[in-house]
Write a protein that holds these residues in place. Sequence first.
Motif, PDB file in Angstrom:
ATOM      1  N   GLY A  16       0.810  -1.218   0.000  1.00  0.00           N
ATOM      2  CA  GLY A  16       0.000   0.000   0.000  1.00  0.00           C
ATOM      3  C   GLY A  16       0.839   1.261   0.000  1.00  0.00           C
ATOM      4  O   GLY A  16       0.606   2.186  -0.786  1.00  0.00           O
ATOM      5  N   SER A  17       1.840   1.322   0.867  1.00  0.00           N
ATOM      6  CA  SER A  17       2.682   2.518   0.911  1.00  0.00           C
ATOM      7  C   SER A  17       3.582   2.599  -0.322  1.00  0.00           C
ATOM      8  O   SER A  17       3.813   3.685  -0.845  1.00  0.00           O
ATOM      9  CB  SER A  17       3.504   2.568   2.198  1.00  0.00           C
ATOM     10  OG  SER A  17       4.439   1.528   2.251  1.00  0.00           O
ATOM     11  N   LEU A  18       4.052   1.462  -0.814  1.00  0.00           N
ATOM     12  CA  LEU A  18       4.871   1.462  -2.031  1.00  0.00           C
ATOM     13  C   LEU A  18       4.083   2.008  -3.210  1.00  0.00           C
ATOM     14  O   LEU A  18       4.572   2.870  -3.955  1.00  0.00           O
ATOM     15  CB  LEU A  18       5.365   0.051  -2.358  1.00  0.00           C
ATOM     16  CG  LEU A  18       6.105  -0.077  -3.684  1.00  0.00           C
ATOM     17  CD1 LEU A  18       7.445   0.644  -3.627  1.00  0.00           C
ATOM     18  CD2 LEU A  18       6.284  -1.528  -4.069  1.00  0.00           C
ATOM     19  N   GLU A  19       2.860   1.553  -3.372  1.00  0.00           N
ATOM     20  CA  GLU A  19       2.045   2.005  -4.504  1.00  0.00           C
ATOM     21  C   GLU A  19       1.820   3.518  -4.442  1.00  0.00           C
ATOM     22  O   GLU A  19       1.932   4.209  -5.456  1.00  0.00           O
ATOM     23  CB  GLU A  19       0.721   1.255  -4.536  1.00  0.00           C
ATOM     24  CG  GLU A  19      -0.092   1.582  -5.767  1.00  0.00           C
ATOM     25  CD  GLU A  19      -1.283   0.659  -5.940  1.00  0.00           C
ATOM     26  OE1 GLU A  19      -1.520   0.267  -7.096  1.00  0.00           O
ATOM     27  OE2 GLU A  19      -1.958   0.338  -4.953  1.00  0.00           O
ATOM     28  N   LYS A  20       1.532   4.049  -3.268  1.00  0.00           N
ATOM     29  CA  LYS A  20       1.332   5.498  -3.125  1.00  0.00           C
ATOM     30  C   LYS A  20       2.603   6.271  -3.466  1.00  0.00           C
ATOM     31  O   LYS A  20       2.563   7.283  -4.159  1.00  0.00           O
ATOM     32  CB  LYS A  20       0.895   5.834  -1.689  1.00  0.00           C
ATOM     33  CG  LYS A  20      -0.515   5.443  -1.376  1.00  0.00           C
ATOM     34  CD  LYS A  20      -0.841   5.744   0.071  1.00  0.00           C
ATOM     35  CE  LYS A  20      -2.192   5.165   0.436  1.00  0.00           C
ATOM     36  NZ  LYS A  20      -2.483   5.285   1.867  1.00  0.00           N
ATOM     37  N   GLU A  21       3.736   5.791  -2.973  1.00  0.00           N
ATOM     38  CA  GLU A  21       5.005   6.477  -3.218  1.00  0.00           C
ATOM     39  C   GLU A  21       5.402   6.421  -4.688  1.00  0.00           C
ATOM     40  O   GLU A  21       5.882   7.408  -5.250  1.00  0.00           O
ATOM     41  CB  GLU A  21       6.092   5.887  -2.326  1.00  0.00           C
ATOM     42  CG  GLU A  21       5.871   6.216  -0.860  1.00  0.00           C
ATOM     43  CD  GLU A  21       6.729   5.411   0.092  1.00  0.00           C
ATOM     44  OE1 GLU A  21       7.503   4.542  -0.355  1.00  0.00           O
ATOM     45  OE2 GLU A  21       6.626   5.652   1.305  1.00  0.00           O
ATOM     46  N   MET A  22       5.211   5.267  -5.317  1.00  0.00           N
ATOM     47  CA  MET A  22       5.559   5.133  -6.734  1.00  0.00           C
ATOM     48  C   MET A  22       4.667   6.035  -7.593  1.00  0.00           C
ATOM     49  O   MET A  22       5.143   6.674  -8.539  1.00  0.00           O
ATOM     50  CB  MET A  22       5.464   3.676  -7.186  1.00  0.00           C
ATOM     51  CG  MET A  22       6.478   2.757  -6.519  1.00  0.00           C
ATOM     52  SD  MET A  22       8.187   3.153  -6.908  1.00  0.00           S
ATOM     53  CE  MET A  22       8.315   2.447  -8.546  1.00  0.00           C
ATOM     54  N   LYS A  23       3.396   6.129  -7.256  1.00  0.00           N
ATOM     55  CA  LYS A  23       2.487   7.013  -7.989  1.00  0.00           C
ATOM     56  C   LYS A  23       2.920   8.468  -7.841  1.00  0.00           C
ATOM     57  O   LYS A  23       2.952   9.221  -8.815  1.00  0.00           O
ATOM     58  CB  LYS A  23       1.054   6.831  -7.493  1.00  0.00           C
ATOM     59  CG  LYS A  23       0.048   7.643  -8.258  1.00  0.00           C
ATOM     60  CD  LYS A  23      -1.370   7.369  -7.789  1.00  0.00           C
ATOM     61  CE  LYS A  23      -2.350   8.188  -8.604  1.00  0.00           C
ATOM     62  NZ  LYS A  23      -3.735   7.930  -8.206  1.00  0.00           N
ATOM     63  N   ARG A  24       3.291   8.853  -6.628  1.00  0.00           N
ATOM     64  CA  ARG A  24       3.743  10.222  -6.371  1.00  0.00           C
ATOM     65  C   ARG A  24       5.017  10.547  -7.175  1.00  0.00           C
ATOM     66  O   ARG A  24       5.228  11.675  -7.602  1.00  0.00           O
ATOM     67  CB  ARG A  24       3.988  10.406  -4.877  1.00  0.00           C
ATOM     68  CG  ARG A  24       4.306  11.830  -4.478  1.00  0.00           C
ATOM     69  CD  ARG A  24       4.455  11.992  -2.977  1.00  0.00           C
ATOM     70  NE  ARG A  24       5.448  11.123  -2.368  1.00  0.00           N
ATOM     71  CZ  ARG A  24       6.767  11.322  -2.412  1.00  0.00           C
ATOM     72  NH1 ARG A  24       7.264  12.352  -3.049  1.00  0.00           N
ATOM     73  NH2 ARG A  24       7.593  10.497  -1.805  1.00  0.00           N
ATOM     74  N   LEU A  25       5.854   9.539  -7.410  1.00  0.00           N
ATOM     75  CA  LEU A  25       7.088   9.729  -8.176  1.00  0.00           C
ATOM     76  C   LEU A  25       6.860   9.725  -9.690  1.00  0.00           C
ATOM     77  O   LEU A  25       7.789   9.960 -10.453  1.00  0.00           O
ATOM     78  CB  LEU A  25       8.109   8.652  -7.804  1.00  0.00           C
ATOM     79  CG  LEU A  25       8.685   8.761  -6.397  1.00  0.00           C
ATOM     80  CD1 LEU A  25       9.478   7.503  -6.048  1.00  0.00           C
ATOM     81  CD2 LEU A  25       9.552  10.002  -6.264  1.00  0.00           C
ATOM     82  N   GLY A  26       5.628   9.429 -10.125  1.00  0.00           N
ATOM     83  CA  GLY A  26       5.319   9.466 -11.553  1.00  0.00           C
ATOM     84  C   GLY A  26       5.173   8.115 -12.215  1.00  0.00           C
ATOM     85  O   GLY A  26       5.047   8.024 -13.438  1.00  0.00           O
TER      86      GLY A  26
END
Length: 112
Positions: A16-26
Amino acid sequence: MVLEDAGIKGIQKEFGSLEKEMKRLGFVRWAWDYDKASFDMKFEGKESDYYLRIQAHVIQGKLENPKAVVEMDHPVFLRHIFPHGLDPDTEIPEEFKKTVDEVLGKVKETIA
């Protein structure tokens, strides 16, 4: 082209946190299966489109559960070949090298 020196392979994180962070990075999560997910960043070149792909493999739980634990694999730089698919043996074009290095540095810093 497999980018073995990126320092990302082996990093473990809750999905869950990985997906949010990866989305934020583009990155966009495109392909997924029950035991892995692929995060892609698209680069539009003059003659072709390219993708920076980072896969995460489930090591605990089920993928769609935000608490599932995943482990990152080596990033791969791919060239889209219409209509055949993706070429994993392509070199990173000079116009994208700096950006790819910067993005991988941010990914490592953010998810480590």
